[in-house]
Design an enzyme around this catalytic site. Structure first.
Site, PDB file in Angstrom:
ATOM      1  N   ASP A 272      11.534  -5.377   0.474  1.00 57.69           N
ATOM      2  CA  ASP A 272      10.723  -5.212  -0.363  1.00 57.69           C
ATOM      3  C   ASP A 272       9.038  -5.579  -0.552  1.00 57.69           C
ATOM      4  OD1 ASP A 272      11.898  -3.140  -3.732  1.00 57.69           O
ATOM      5  OD2 ASP A 272       9.999  -3.309  -2.973  1.00 57.69           O
TER       6      ASP A 272
HETATM    7  C1  GLC Z   1       8.694  -1.048  -4.278  1.00 58.72           C
HETATM    8  C2  GLC Z   1      10.118  -0.472  -5.117  1.00 58.72           C
HETATM    9  C3  GLC Z   1      11.128  -0.207  -3.495  1.00 58.72           C
HETATM   10  C4  GLC Z   1       9.736   1.008  -3.054  1.00 58.72           C
HETATM   11  C5  GLC Z   1       9.033  -0.268  -2.456  1.00 58.72           C
HETATM   12  C6  GLC Z   1       7.825   0.651  -1.737  1.00 58.72           C
HETATM   13  O1  GLC Z   1       8.477  -1.476  -5.254  1.00 58.72           O
HETATM   14  O2  GLC Z   1      10.801  -1.911  -5.442  1.00 58.72           O
HETATM   15  O3  GLC Z   1      12.266   0.824  -4.233  1.00 58.72           O
HETATM   16  O4  GLC Z   1      10.702   1.839  -1.397  1.00 58.72           O
HETATM   17  O5  GLC Z   1       8.449  -0.495  -3.361  1.00 58.72           O
HETATM   18  O6  GLC Z   1       7.469   1.315  -2.483  1.00 58.72           O
END
Ligand code: GLC
Length: 731
Positions: A272
């Site tokens: 993430d």
């Molecule tokens: C965010 C979220 C995740 C998302 C990623 C990219 O913080 O936790 O669900 O896909 O970053 O935007």
């Protein structure tokens, strides 16, 4: 079974030719600052600019970009990658396309209320068609986190509190996004996220620690990921949280032991956003280099946004801390993924400006959005048959969501076409004669603050109306990432509006807008009718009008329990019985609060229709079920009302005695039946011991012989059970 990634000779010929920097570059995922960027939904202000990003692509140091949009500009990025970098490796273009692209569908939690996985598959497919037309190959969806604590804001993105429902929707959404052919230009790579137990954060506080029993991890939180992987998902995103002290993004036991070892997952594991960098804040890594080594060695293939892999992997390999073959294995997975979706054959796949300009899908997707929205609403109560409303009634539409177009999408929509959103007012006016000549529309208050004279205007309108439609709920920014709440209630200004309007005595229909289960209070709880509408997307107004006026009878069921009070969280229906369950006539020294019983106000699976549905007794074909046999359960469901209905018939099971205490009920099946007035239908469910399996006290997975109760019922608390005994294995 998980999808394999076929070996591609072009991948094998590339790897030996790649420098360490190029290999590390393929494992980097960065915000796409080249194309129009989604509203910045991540904490870091992306400091890179378009020129720098293109330079990184040209240098072969970027494998994937995310959250940019547009086929034309996507072609330019791909041209630089393919024609100007040393090895010409195409880039992957990803984005958070969760529940719709230009056409916005209900939030995933709302769509789960339809209890129609095939509907979710269709909306995911429509989303894939629109996203790939806009130059996106890969979506960071579906979120498959099980959410048992409604204080947590990200339950809005998943399928609720139940593991069986969660598995069904996880698989459906993966199938819908990816479609039958990964190489098709409208196939959108899916990502099961956030691995794992993100929904189990302590106190419902986002990013908080997770302390969880192995059995709960395996029986509740892992299964939806397994369902997504078995449905063909080729990406898994790691979670921000730790699990029992080991951060998910550096958790070897889970990323390598479970995903690769137990499940034979062949796809890629992506972090993430800066989750590897956050190992330092967790206190798990001493510095950037240590964080890089821990994350990569645990099994995280791709690093999002931190830049750590490009900065530190080459040195870690040169020093021998990370074996070259391990680095090559990760690079092979990423390149094989690109090959599997056809990028080595056609790097410009899904980068066709003409297809982006074509809007031939628009009408069909709007119709689907309207149907999905109608099917997602849950009718909690309908005293005196207040609903459906007559079109000639004097209606006062009151509340901050009446005219609102800023809270149509829900918490996770980046690219919606606002010009096509339908407000509640617009939807009602379109459904009423003379454009709603007898409709009065009054905001009454703001989303969070009172309006000068608002309540007075609302009370006046309510007094002149036959019925009030009260549009209240959570602003969409109250759910989603980093939106945990201690009190899952309406903003006070809205509650005050509801009290004043109810005091006029005019009957009230509450239209609830919400990204989680809420603890309903006072006049909202006591309204004559309550319709849960979640965040319904582009077609909100038309879909709500369809249900309000009876053009479509409500058919949704709660995927999350609505508690009496916030203080009950985490509350979920499939909880163990405890040694002191409250009994009808014994409340002292029992498992209950002073203020409330250990129950929901509205239970999981609850939802009314405009019909009158009766359930016959649940029967079991044979009370003795052989170890390798099946329990066959039946019931007759009858619509004794005067309107056609769609009834969600649910199968629950309770394992009476087991080596670990078992939930009072567990959902093991459901069917949504269309029943005409007077029609009766016999439903049948078959259960094998695989359906009764759980993580036993000795840590193994499987069923145990003994007695079970089974209910075919309209909710998690309704009905009387039939009993059957699973006999021990013979011999
Ligand atoms: C965010 C979220 C995740 C998302 C990623 C990219 O913080 O936790 O669900 O896909 O970053 O935007």
């Amino acid at each position: 079974m998980p999808t394999t990634l076929p070996a591609d000779p072009r991948v094998e010929s590339l790897i030996p030719r790649m420098t360490l920097e190029e290999k590390a570059g393929q494992l980097g995922v960065f915000a796409d600052m080249v194309r129009p960027f989604a509203p910045d939904v991540n904490p870091e202000t992306n400091v890179r600019n378009a020129t720098e990003v293109l330079e990184q692509v040209r240098a072969g140091r970027v494998g994937t970009l995310f959250n940019g949009v547009g086929a034309e500009a996507g072609r330019e990025i791909q041209r630089v990658a393919v024609e100007e970098s040393r090895l010409g490796i195409p880039v992957l273009l990803a984005a958070d396309v969760i529940h719709g692209m230009r056409t916005v569908f209900p939030i995933p939690l709302g769509e789960a209320a339809s209890f129609e996985p095939d509907l979710a598959e269709r909306t995911a497919r429509a989303t894939a068609i629109e996203a790939t037309a806009a130059g996106i190959h890969w979506t960071y969806a579906p979120a498959v986190d099980i959410a048992r604590d409604q204080r947590w804001g990200r339950g809005a993105e998943g399928a609720g509190e139940d593991v069986y429902l969660g598995c069904r929707f996880a698989a459906a959404r993966v199938r819908g996004f990816q479609g039958p052919d990964l190489r098709a230009h409208d196939s959108l790579l899916a990502t099961a996220k956030h691995f794992v137990a993100y929904g189990a954060v302590s106190a419902g506080l986002d990013y908080n620690f997770v302390e969880i029993a192995e059995g709960t991890l395996r029986d509740v939180h892992l299964p939806p990921f397994k369902a997504a992987v078995d449905a063909g998902a080729l990406a898994v995103m790691t979670a921000f949280n730790d699990i029992n002290g080991i951060p998910a993004s550096a958790n070897h036991a889970l990323l390598t032991g479970v995903l690769r070892g137990e499940w034979a997952f062949a796809g890629v594991v992506v972090s993430d956003y800066t989750a590897d960098m956050e190992l330092i804040a967790h206190g798990y890594a001493a510095d950037e280099r240590h964080a890089t080594e821990l994350a990569f060695s645990a099994g995280m293939d791709l690093s999002m946004q931190s830049g750590f892999y490009a900065a530190h992997l080459p040195a870690l390999v040169e020093s021998g801390r990370i074996p070259m073959e391990k680095l090559d294995a990760a690079v092979r997975r990423v390149l094989s993924l690109k090959a599997a979706i056809g990028l080595f054959d056609d790097p410009y796949r899904s980068l066709d400006p003409a297809r982006e300009a074509d809007a031939s899908w628009r009408e069909a997707h709007e119709a689907l959005a309207r149907d999905a929205a109608r099917r997602s609403m849950v009718l909690l109560k309908n005293e005196g048959g207040l609903l459906p409303l007559r079109r000639d009634a004097r209606i006062a539409l009151i509340g901050p969501f009446a005219r609102d177009l800023d809270n149509i999408e829900g918490c996770w929509t980046l690219f919606g076409d606002r010009s096509r959103y339908v407000s509640l007012e617009a939807g009602l006016r379109a459904a009423l004669p003379d454009g709603g000549a007898r409709l009065r529309v009054v905001d009454g208050c703001g989303l969070e603050a009172p309006l000068q004279g608002g309540i007075e205007a609302a009370v006046a309108a309510a007094r002149e109306a036959d019925v009030v439609v009260l549009a209240v709920g959570e602003p969409q920014r109250y759910s989603g990432e980093a939106q945990s709440r201690t009190q899952i209630v309406l903003p006070p200004a809205q509650q005050a509006l509801a009290e004043a309007v109810a005091a006029t005595g005019t009957p009230v229909v509450v239209l609830l807008r919400n990204g989680r289960a809420l603890a309903l209070q006072g006049a909202v709880r006591d309204a004559q009718a309550i319709l849960v509408t979640w965040f319904l997307g582009s077609q909100t107004g038309h879909a709500v009008a369809d249900v309000l006026f009876g053009d479509y009878g409500p058919s949704g069921r709660l995927p999350v329990s609505f508690p009496h009070d916030s203080g009950q969280q985490p509350y979920f229906y499939n909880h163990p019985r405890t040694g002191r369950p409250e009994l009808p006539d014994m409340k002292e020294f029992k498992a209950r609060w002073r203020e409330h019983p250990h129950q929901a106000l509205y239970p999981f699976g609850h939802g009314l229709t405009y019909g009158q549905v009766e359930y016959g007794p649940t029967t079991v074909e044979s009370p003795a079920v052989a170890w390798d046999g099946e329990a066959v359960l039946r019931a007759t469901v009858r619509n004794s009302g005067t309107r056609g209905v769609e009834e969600v018939v649910q199968l629950y099971v309770h394992d009476r005695v087991a080596s670990r205490v078992r939930p009072v009920r567990e959902l093991k099946g459901f069917a949504k039946l269309a029943l005409q007035p007077g029609e009766a239908r016999e439903v049948e469910f078959r259960l094998s011991r695989a359906d009764l399996a759980f993580t036993r006290a000795d840590g193994t997975q499987g069923a145990e012989p003994g007695w079970f109760d089974a209910w075919i019922a309209p909710s998690a608390v309704a009905g009387e059970p039939a009993a059957f005994e699973l006999l021990p294995p013979q011999g």
